[in-house]
Write a protein that holds these residues in place. Structure first.
Motif, PDB file in Angstrom:
ATOM      1  N   LEU A   1       0.818  -1.212   0.000  1.00 54.04           N
ATOM      2  CA  LEU A   1       0.000   0.000   0.000  1.00 54.04           C
ATOM      3  C   LEU A   1       0.853   1.264   0.000  1.00 54.04           C
ATOM      4  O   LEU A   1       0.426   2.317  -0.472  1.00 54.04           O
ATOM      5  CB  LEU A   1      -0.902   0.028   1.242  1.00 54.04           C
ATOM      6  CG  LEU A   1      -1.942  -1.085   1.398  1.00 54.04           C
ATOM      7  CD1 LEU A   1      -2.622  -0.953   2.748  1.00 54.04           C
ATOM      8  CD2 LEU A   1      -2.952  -1.042   0.268  1.00 54.04           C
ATOM      9  N   TRP A   2       2.065   1.152   0.543  1.00 54.97           N
ATOM     10  CA  TRP A   2       2.861   2.337   0.859  1.00 54.97           C
ATOM     11  C   TRP A   2       3.181   3.166  -0.379  1.00 54.97           C
ATOM     12  O   TRP A   2       2.943   4.366  -0.446  1.00 54.97           O
ATOM     13  CB  TRP A   2       4.156   1.927   1.560  1.00 54.97           C
ATOM     14  CG  TRP A   2       4.584   2.909   2.602  1.00 54.97           C
ATOM     15  CD1 TRP A   2       4.731   4.248   2.453  1.00 54.97           C
ATOM     16  CD2 TRP A   2       4.897   2.615   3.970  1.00 54.97           C
ATOM     17  NE1 TRP A   2       5.124   4.824   3.636  1.00 54.97           N
ATOM     18  CE2 TRP A   2       5.239   3.834   4.580  1.00 54.97           C
ATOM     19  CE3 TRP A   2       4.950   1.453   4.711  1.00 54.97           C
ATOM     20  CZ2 TRP A   2       5.619   3.918   5.913  1.00 54.97           C
ATOM     21  CZ3 TRP A   2       5.323   1.537   6.031  1.00 54.97           C
ATOM     22  CH2 TRP A   2       5.646   2.755   6.626  1.00 54.97           C
TER      23      TRP A   2
ATOM     24  N   THR B   1      -8.427  -1.164   6.809  1.00 53.00           N
ATOM     25  CA  THR B   1      -8.699   0.265   6.607  1.00 53.00           C
ATOM     26  C   THR B   1      -7.819   0.837   5.503  1.00 53.00           C
ATOM     27  O   THR B   1      -8.285   1.602   4.643  1.00 53.00           O
ATOM     28  CB  THR B   1      -8.461   1.036   7.916  1.00 53.00           C
ATOM     29  OG1 THR B   1      -9.253   0.461   8.952  1.00 53.00           O
ATOM     30  CG2 THR B   1      -8.824   2.497   7.754  1.00 53.00           C
ATOM     31  N   GLY B   2      -6.544   0.468   5.512  1.00 49.45           N
ATOM     32  CA  GLY B   2      -5.642   0.940   4.465  1.00 49.45           C
ATOM     33  C   GLY B   2      -6.033   0.430   3.096  1.00 49.45           C
ATOM     34  O   GLY B   2      -5.946   1.159   2.097  1.00 49.45           O
ATOM     35  N   ALA B   3      -6.464  -0.828   3.018  1.00 51.64           N
ATOM     36  CA  ALA B   3      -6.906  -1.391   1.742  1.00 51.64           C
ATOM     37  C   ALA B   3      -8.101  -0.616   1.197  1.00 51.64           C
ATOM     38  O   ALA B   3      -8.191  -0.345  -0.013  1.00 51.64           O
ATOM     39  CB  ALA B   3      -7.265  -2.867   1.923  1.00 51.64           C
TER      40      ALA B   3
ATOM     41  N   GLY C   1      -1.593   6.150   5.017  1.00 55.12           N
ATOM     42  CA  GLY C   1      -0.476   6.274   5.951  1.00 55.12           C
ATOM     43  C   GLY C   1      -0.906   6.078   7.388  1.00 55.12           C
ATOM     44  O   GLY C   1      -0.208   5.420   8.179  1.00 55.12           O
ATOM     45  N   LEU C   2      -2.061   6.644   7.744  1.00 59.13           N
ATOM     46  CA  LEU C   2      -2.588   6.474   9.087  1.00 59.13           C
ATOM     47  C   LEU C   2      -2.794   4.992   9.398  1.00 59.13           C
ATOM     48  O   LEU C   2      -2.492   4.515  10.496  1.00 59.13           O
ATOM     49  CB  LEU C   2      -3.907   7.238   9.207  1.00 59.13           C
ATOM     50  CG  LEU C   2      -4.383   7.671  10.588  1.00 59.13           C
ATOM     51  CD1 LEU C   2      -3.420   8.663  11.212  1.00 59.13           C
ATOM     52  CD2 LEU C   2      -5.777   8.286  10.476  1.00 59.13           C
TER      53      LEU C   2
ATOM     54  N   LEU D   1      -4.058  -7.499  -1.716  1.00 56.98           N
ATOM     55  CA  LEU D   1      -2.955  -8.083  -0.954  1.00 56.98           C
ATOM     56  C   LEU D   1      -3.018  -7.665   0.515  1.00 56.98           C
ATOM     57  O   LEU D   1      -2.746  -8.472   1.413  1.00 56.98           O
ATOM     58  CB  LEU D   1      -1.617  -7.657  -1.559  1.00 56.98           C
ATOM     59  CG  LEU D   1      -1.282  -8.241  -2.932  1.00 56.98           C
ATOM     60  CD1 LEU D   1       0.013  -7.639  -3.467  1.00 56.98           C
ATOM     61  CD2 LEU D   1      -1.173  -9.758  -2.881  1.00 56.98           C
ATOM     62  N   ALA D   2      -3.387  -6.416   0.781  1.00 60.39           N
ATOM     63  CA  ALA D   2      -3.495  -5.953   2.172  1.00 60.39           C
ATOM     64  C   ALA D   2      -4.608  -6.684   2.916  1.00 60.39           C
ATOM     65  O   ALA D   2      -4.472  -7.004   4.104  1.00 60.39           O
ATOM     66  CB  ALA D   2      -3.731  -4.444   2.203  1.00 60.39           C
TER      67      ALA D   2
END
Length: 388
Positions: A19-20, A80-82, A106-107, A167-168
């Motif tokens: 994700l980064w 959440t990031g996904a 990022g959070l 993937l996340a």
């Protein structure tokens, strides 16, 4: 049946870490579709960094990283990031919405990277240096993965981001199934965690030296990863392969540096490995403007050395810092170290992406103070080991 511990954690870090830099993997497409330049790509990267910094500060100063199960925090944050990453692919129409969504990514990553390190220490504290090397190696591959997804997916930039989100989600499921290890349980009679208690970690000499060296390392690391596609695109390497393929290889080879450093650290300790890696990447920063016009073969070899060395010290700093702290603040201490280190990346990324068009290869000299100061910070640990 329990999942294999170290492979599960490191592959989850690989998948979550994708994700980064998912937008950097499609940077060329975004610049073309949204009519933006390298500075805006740097802003998108820094939005992730800012979210990560605020998230890790929140985890560290409130003690949340040590109040709840690391596996549950990891899983919730990966999901959440996904979602935020997928929303970028499907809903973002320009920089305003894009920056908000990248900040949210990022959070969320604040609960993936530091908590992944805590999970390693909770399962295999006796092999922390080696296991964290595998974990950070996978994070490095995760950073490179969007470039690989871009290469596989052709021109469909949205598919690259959606692939990272899938993937996340897989990473979240893996860690939730694994759970937390038996170590790092609070000691009987340990004081109740209070707001800001983690700041006492800087009173510990080994933690302080390790953290200061880590900050120098971070000044260089993410700026290099952000600049690689831009530097490659302006070099003779484009005759060898597409920029996405070259970026994937140059960034991804850092995983091998982490793996090798982890294996060596089992014999030498973490401080010498970190010092050699810092010194090597620092030399690359110093020499890059002098070799930028070399033949494609020699330039590729140089880039691979740089890519190999620049993340190789990172797991050793985490291992040294984790070993130096009382078990009840390990998660918070690692989160705080990450927060300060990533705050420095905002400055180096902003400066580097703003100056690369005018400075060209000489932009690497902006990064050189990081590894130099990092080596200086490590000297007390190196002297202590020699004396011992």
């Amino acid at each position: 049946m329990r999942l294999p511990v170290i492979p599960t954690i490191v592959f989850a870090q690989l998948f979550g870490g994708s994700l980064w830099f998912s937008t950097n993997g499609v940077g060329e497409a975004l610049m073309r579709v949204w009519s933006i330049g390298p500075a805006e790509i740097g802003q998108l990267t820094n939005a992730v960094q800012l979210g990560f910094i605020l998230g890790t500060l929140g985890f560290a100063l409130t003690g949340l990283a040590d109040r709840f199960a690391a596996s549950r925090i990891f899983a919730v944050c990966a999901v959440t990031g996904a979602a935020a990453n997928a929303a970028f692919a499907l809903l973002a129409e320009g920089m305003a919405s894009a920056l908000v969504l990248r900040f949210m990514v990022g959070l969320s990553l604040a609960g993936v990277y530091p908590l992944g390190m805590k999970l390693v220490v909770s399962w295999v504290p006796e092999r922390a240096g080696h296991a964290l090397a595998l974990l950070v190696g996978m994070l490095t591959l995760g950073t490179a993965l969007p470039h690989g997804l871009k290469l596989a997916g052709g021109g469909a930039w949205q598919a690259v981001l959606l692939g990272s989100s899938v993937l996340a989600l897989l990473a979240a499921a893996m860690i939730l199934r694994l759970g937390d290890g038996p170590h790092l349980r609070r000691r009987a009679g340990a004081p109740t965690l209070r707001m800001g208690a983690v700041l006492t970690a800087f009173r510990i000499p080994v933690f302080r030296a390790s953290a200061l060296a880590y900050f120098g390392h971070m000044w260089e690391l993410y700026a290099v990863w952000t600049l690689v596609p831009l530097l490659v695109a302006g070099s003779s390497l484009v005759v060898l392969a597409p920029v996405s393929a070259l970026s994937f290889v140059i960034i991804g080879i850092g995983a091998l540096g982490c793996f090798a450093g982890g294996a060596i650290s089992r014999r030498t300790g973490s401080a010498p490995v970190a010092a050699v890696a810092l010194a090597t990447s620092g030399v690359c920063c110093a020499l890059f403007p002098l070799v930028a016009d070399a033949s494609p073969a020699w330039l590729l070899a140089f880039f691979l050395l740089w890519g190999l060395s620049v993340p190789a010290d990172s797991p050793q700093f985490s291992a040294m810092s984790a070993r130096a702290c009382p078990p009840e603040i390990v998660g918070s201490a690692l989160a705080l170290q990450n927060a300060i280190g990533f705050a420095l990346t905002i400055v180096s990324i902003s400066w580097g992406t703003a100056m690369v068009a005018d400075w060209g290869p000489k932009v690497s000299w902006l990064l050189l103070p990081g590894p130099v100061l990092g080596v200086i910070a490590l000297l007390p640990l190196l002297r202590g080991r020699a004396a011992g």
